[in-house]
Design a protein around this motif. Structure first.
Motif, short mmCIF file in Angstrom:
data_model
loop_
_atom_site.label_atom_id
_atom_site.label_comp_id
_atom_site.label_asym_id
_atom_site.label_seq_id
_atom_site.Cartn_x
_atom_site.Cartn_y
_atom_site.Cartn_z
N ASN A 156 0.82 -1.21 0.00
CA ASN A 156 0.00 0.00 0.00
C ASN A 156 0.85 1.26 0.00
OD1 ASN A 156 -2.34 -1.47 -0.11
ND2 ASN A 156 -2.86 -1.23 2.05
N ILE A 157 1.95 1.24 0.73
CA ILE A 157 2.85 2.40 0.72
C ILE A 157 3.44 2.57 -0.68
CG2 ILE A 157 5.02 3.32 1.64
CD1 ILE A 157 4.18 2.04 4.35
N ALA A 158 3.82 1.46 -1.31
CA ALA A 158 4.34 1.53 -2.69
C ALA A 158 3.28 2.07 -3.64
CB ALA A 158 4.82 0.15 -3.14
N ALA A 159 2.02 1.67 -3.45
CA ALA A 159 0.94 2.17 -4.30
C ALA A 159 0.80 3.68 -4.17
CB ALA A 159 -0.37 1.48 -3.94
N SER A 169 6.73 -1.23 -10.62
CA SER A 169 6.29 -1.29 -9.22
C SER A 169 7.41 -0.85 -8.28
CB SER A 169 5.88 -2.73 -8.88
OG SER A 169 5.67 -2.85 -7.48
N GLU A 170 7.01 -0.23 -7.18
CA GLU A 170 7.97 0.21 -6.15
C GLU A 170 7.95 -0.71 -4.93
OE1 GLU A 170 10.07 2.53 -6.55
OE2 GLU A 170 9.26 4.21 -7.68
N VAL A 171 7.24 -1.86 -4.99
CA VAL A 171 7.05 -2.69 -3.79
C VAL A 171 8.37 -3.20 -3.23
CG1 VAL A 171 6.03 -4.80 -2.87
CG2 VAL A 171 4.70 -3.36 -4.40
N ALA A 172 9.24 -3.75 -4.06
CA ALA A 172 10.50 -4.31 -3.54
C ALA A 172 11.34 -3.22 -2.90
CB ALA A 172 11.26 -4.99 -4.67
#
Length: 197
Positions: A156-159, A169-172
């Motif tokens: 959610n923070i990456a979103a 994507s920024e998830v990793a």
């Protein structure tokens, strides 16, 4: 408008996937093509999050904090120059999206009135974590402080930090950064320790 429609047609599915909020009925809806164009550079979810944050701050301030108009908030997010000196969103290339760290910059004084520890924690990150992305993640966590029920997961923070339509994507990267911040006992942002890293 035609440019935005074309971008959504070519990269909209990636946008929906990378900017999706999980675990929240209130913020978990995916934008349609028309909504993307209408709300741009906000996403509908992020616009709703901004308004809910201000409402939560107004309630927590017990009347000391006036509820700003939606138009004023949008204007501030669009035209305020970030502390890092980068361009205001109104001057950013087409396809650039509002991110939660920019919302923090606009609401930082209001957040400080209700959550006094947040600016000090973010200043610590700025001083001790030289990676500019760590500061962006810390601001994201700080901006979410007023929303007690918002699921603070790396996804959610990456979103909320997803920078532009068509970006990866920024998830990793967010997950790795949250781990580094959680390992720093001086950070002082409680939600970092509770994020599922």
């Amino acid at each position: 408008e035609a440019d935005l429609q074309h971008r959504f047609d070519t990269a909209g599915q990636a946008l929906v996937t990378h900017a999706r909020i999980h675990g929240s009925r209130e913020f978990g809806t995916d934008p349609t093509r028309d909504e993307f164009v209408r709300f741009y550079p906000f996403l509908p979810t992020h616009f709703s999050l901004l308004l809910n944050t201000v409402r939560a701050l107004a309630r927590a301030g017990r009347g000391a904090l006036g509820l700003r108009s939606a138009i004023r908030l949008v204007q501030d997010v669009l035209v305020q120059r970030p502390p890092d000196g980068s361009h205001p969103l109104a001057d950013a290339p087409i396809g650039t999206l509002v991110t939660i760290d920019r919302v923090y910059d606009v609401l930082s004084a209001d957040i400080q009135r209700v959550h006094e520890h947040v600016p000090a924690a973010i200043a610590h990150v700025a001083d001790h974590h030289k990676d500019g992305f760590a500061l962006r993640v810390a601001k994201a966590v700080g901006a979410l402080q007023p929303l007690e029920t918002f699921p603070r997961t790396p996804e959610n923070i990456a979103a909320l930090l997803y920078p532009s339509i068509g970006a990866p994507s920024e998830v990793a990267r967010v997950t790795e950064t949250l781990r580094a911040l959680a390992a720093d006992p001086e950070t002082g942002l409680a939600e970092i320790g509770r994020a599922h890293v």
